[in-house]
Design an enzyme around this catalytic site. Structure first.
Site, short mmCIF file in Angstrom:
data_model
loop_
_atom_site.label_atom_id
_atom_site.label_comp_id
_atom_site.label_asym_id
_atom_site.label_seq_id
_atom_site.Cartn_x
_atom_site.Cartn_y
_atom_site.Cartn_z
CB THR A 140 -0.99 0.11 1.17
OG1 THR A 140 -1.82 -1.05 1.19
CG2 THR A 140 -1.91 1.31 1.00
CD1 TRP B 85 -1.50 -4.68 3.48
CD2 TRP B 85 -1.16 -5.60 5.49
NE1 TRP B 85 -2.23 -3.97 4.39
CE2 TRP B 85 -2.06 -4.51 5.64
CE3 TRP B 85 -0.81 -6.32 6.64
CZ2 TRP B 85 -2.59 -4.12 6.87
CZ3 TRP B 85 -1.34 -5.94 7.87
CH2 TRP B 85 -2.22 -4.87 7.96
CG ASN C 291 -4.90 -6.36 4.60
OD1 ASN C 291 -5.68 -6.23 5.53
ND2 ASN C 291 -4.72 -5.43 3.69
CD GLU C 292 -8.26 -4.29 2.80
OE1 GLU C 292 -7.79 -3.77 1.78
OE2 GLU C 292 -8.63 -3.64 3.80
CD GLU D 126 -7.54 -1.72 7.02
OE1 GLU D 126 -6.70 -2.64 7.00
OE2 GLU D 126 -7.73 -0.95 6.07
#
Ligand SMILES: *[C@@H]1O[C@H](CO)[C@@H](O)[C@H](O)[C@H]1NC(C)=O
Ligand SMILES: *[C@@H]1O[C@H](CO)[C@@H](O)[C@H](O)[C@H]1NC(C)=O
Length: 272
Positions: free
Chosen positions: A92, A134, A180-181, A257
């Site tokens: 990110t 991540w 993550n995501e 989150e």
């Protein structure tokens, strides 16, 4: 996403709280019972370098900021602290180094998350620690870039990070996430649970899936092994929403989150 990084653990809804902007009166209604258990409020250092600058702040400002984050009954008084497990990928805002650049490489000094974890624990020995990747280094990824090329190896990679926290820093990792995501893999979640247990980390609990929905609750309803592997369902930015299966899962439901939506805090904590 991962920029703001505050996450509210929505396990919750102790009470319905009705409030209006500018009003100081809140109606607390427990006529329906006590409702869900409130787990606490946490924050995230992750998403590639979101706390990168703090480590270089001068003292005493650096310690003051850490106090405001972690010291009990002081500032944010965080209950949970979640960090990125570096994966050698742009995650990110930047890149955090993996503890294993290759299968034969291991190093538990890279990056600043180990430092952050210790500073948190120093200020509050009860704070819960939570690790989440991540991304994963290339040697763990298949032709589609998914880290399921060899599921037991990926699970072992995560167990090594948890073991590294214990051996090198005497930190117990309370919660561990999946990815993550990103799309989760049910076989991986089950394998991770088994690998943790085998390595003596039965107390490290799985939070899954850190995705934007509660679909995993539907799968858990049909899959006892999956349900048993997961301690808490973590959804991102769920606002006030969850699903019947999530609520009936018997699991803690976390906004793993999130941030405060809109100006009316009271309205936004009337959830689940
Ligand atoms: C999980 O990963 C394995 C190995 O790559 C794969 O065979 C399986 O289809 C994946 N499952 C899901 C649900 O993605
Ligand atoms: C779970 O099982 C029910 C009943 O067999 C079925 O209708 C539903 O589609 C299944 N859900 C999932 C996510 O597999």
């Amino acid at each position: 996403m991962a920029m703001i990084l505050y996450f509210v653990l929505l396990s919750s809804l102790l009470y319905n709280i009705n409030g209006n902007d500018g009003a100081n009166t809140y109606t607390i209604d427990d006529s329906v019972g006590y409702g869900r258990t409130f787990t606490g409020i946490g924050a995230i250092s992750g998403g590639g370098a979101t706390s990168k600058l703090l480590v270089n702040y001068p003292e005493p400002q650096r310690s003051e900021i850490l106090d405001y984050l972690f010291k009990p009954n002081f500032g944010a008084s965080l209950d949970i602290f979640k960090v990125e497990i570096g994966g050698d990928v742009q995650s990110t805002d930047g890149t955090e180094a993996s503890h294993m650049h290759y299968g034969w490489d291991e190093d538990y000094t890279r990056g600043y998350e180990w430092w952050m974890l210790q500073e948190a624990k120093k200020r509050n020995s009860d704070i819960k620690l939570y690790g989440l990747p991540w991304g994963f280094p290339g040697w763990l990824r298949d032709d589609n870039d998914l880290p399921w090329k060899n599921i037991p190896t990926t699970a072992d990679y995560i167990v090594k990070w948890i073991n590294g926290a214990k051996v090198h820093y005497n930190l117990n990792i309370d919660y561990i996430g999946v990815w993550n995501e990103s799309p989760y893999n049910i076989t991986y979640i089950k394998t991770l649970r088994k690998s943790l247990d085998k390595a003596g980390f039965g107390n490290t609990l799985i939070v899954a899936p850190d995705e934007f929905h509660w679909v995993i609750a539907d799968q858990m309803a049909n899959d006892t092994e999956l349900a048993n592997a997961i301690y808490a369902i973590g959804s991102h930015y769920p606002k006030t929403q969850s699903t019947t299966n999530a609520k009936n899962s018997g699991k803690s439901l976390w906004a793993s989150e999130d941030f405060v939506w809109g100006r009316n805090l009271a309205e936004n904590i009337t959830i689940l």
